[in-house]
Scaffold this motif. Structure first.
Motif, PDB file in Angstrom:
ATOM      1  N   ARG A  96       0.849  -1.194   0.000  1.00 60.54           N
ATOM      2  CA  ARG A  96       0.000   0.000   0.000  1.00 60.54           C
ATOM      3  C   ARG A  96       0.883   1.243   0.000  1.00 60.54           C
ATOM      4  O   ARG A  96       1.743   1.392   0.849  1.00 60.54           O
TER       5      ARG A  96
ATOM      6  N   TRP B 184       1.241   5.404   0.195  1.00 60.56           N
ATOM      7  CA  TRP B 184       0.577   6.555   0.791  1.00 60.56           C
ATOM      8  C   TRP B 184       1.225   7.844   0.298  1.00 60.56           C
ATOM      9  O   TRP B 184       2.418   7.882   0.015  1.00 60.56           O
TER      10      TRP B 184
ATOM     11  N   LEU C 134       6.013  -0.163   7.158  1.00 63.50           N
ATOM     12  CA  LEU C 134       5.386  -1.041   8.138  1.00 63.50           C
ATOM     13  C   LEU C 134       5.128  -2.362   7.438  1.00 63.50           C
ATOM     14  O   LEU C 134       4.634  -2.383   6.310  1.00 63.50           O
TER      15      LEU C 134
ATOM     16  N   ASP D 289       2.981  -5.667   8.080  1.00 66.40           N
ATOM     17  CA  ASP D 289       1.918  -6.225   8.923  1.00 66.40           C
ATOM     18  C   ASP D 289       1.750  -5.418  10.213  1.00 66.40           C
ATOM     19  O   ASP D 289       1.581  -5.968  11.294  1.00 66.40           O
ATOM     20  N   GLY D 290       1.856  -4.099  10.076  1.00 72.37           N
ATOM     21  CA  GLY D 290       1.630  -3.194  11.192  1.00 72.37           C
ATOM     22  C   GLY D 290       2.840  -2.920  12.057  1.00 72.37           C
ATOM     23  O   GLY D 290       2.784  -2.067  12.946  1.00 72.37           O
ATOM     24  N   ASP D 291       3.949  -3.612  11.821  1.00 71.98           N
ATOM     25  CA  ASP D 291       5.160  -3.422  12.625  1.00 71.98           C
ATOM     26  C   ASP D 291       6.155  -2.534  11.886  1.00 71.98           C
ATOM     27  O   ASP D 291       6.481  -2.812  10.727  1.00 71.98           O
TER      28      ASP D 291
ATOM     29  N   THR E 135       0.832  -7.347   4.497  1.00 71.00           N
ATOM     30  CA  THR E 135       0.713  -5.995   3.961  1.00 71.00           C
ATOM     31  C   THR E 135       1.978  -5.202   4.262  1.00 71.00           C
ATOM     32  O   THR E 135       2.468  -5.215   5.392  1.00 71.00           O
TER      33      THR E 135
ATOM     34  N   GLU F 115       3.187  -1.327   4.164  1.00 74.80           N
ATOM     35  CA  GLU F 115       2.748   0.073   4.062  1.00 74.80           C
ATOM     36  C   GLU F 115       3.981   0.918   3.729  1.00 74.80           C
ATOM     37  O   GLU F 115       4.990   0.828   4.419  1.00 74.80           O
TER      38      GLU F 115
END
Length: 84
Positions: free
Chosen positions: A7, A9, A53, A55-57, A74, A76
């Motif tokens: 993803r 941004w 990031l 997986d959120g880490d 994922t 980011e």
């Protein structure tokens, strides 16, 4: 080899021309190398300034080759941004 989603941004999204796309890679370095090949030019420059990031880490200062990617995970891509 794992498949998942990258993803993008802000400036990374603009440079890639897409909000997200799939990855097929073992680690973050491989996923980003493939993204650079798909989107030569501005995205290559933007990625140099981004944080990530997985997986959120937060990846932080870890070498991208040492960051494994999970099936269905994922990534980011977060360019620097100003906020208040």
């Amino acid at each position: 080899m794992a498949t998942g989603t990258i993803r993008y941004w802000a400036a990374a999204k603009s440079a890639a021309g897409v909000a997200q796309e799939p990855y097929d890679a073992v680690n973050l370095a491989d996923a980003l190398a493939a993204a650079r090949l798909r989107h030569p030019g501005e995205l290559v420059r933007v990625l140099l300034r981004c944080s990530f990031l997985v997986d959120g880490d937060p990846v932080g200062t870890r070498a991208h080759e040492t960051v494994p990617l999970a099936e269905g995970g994922t990534v980011e891509v977060l360019p620097p941004f100003a906020g208040g």
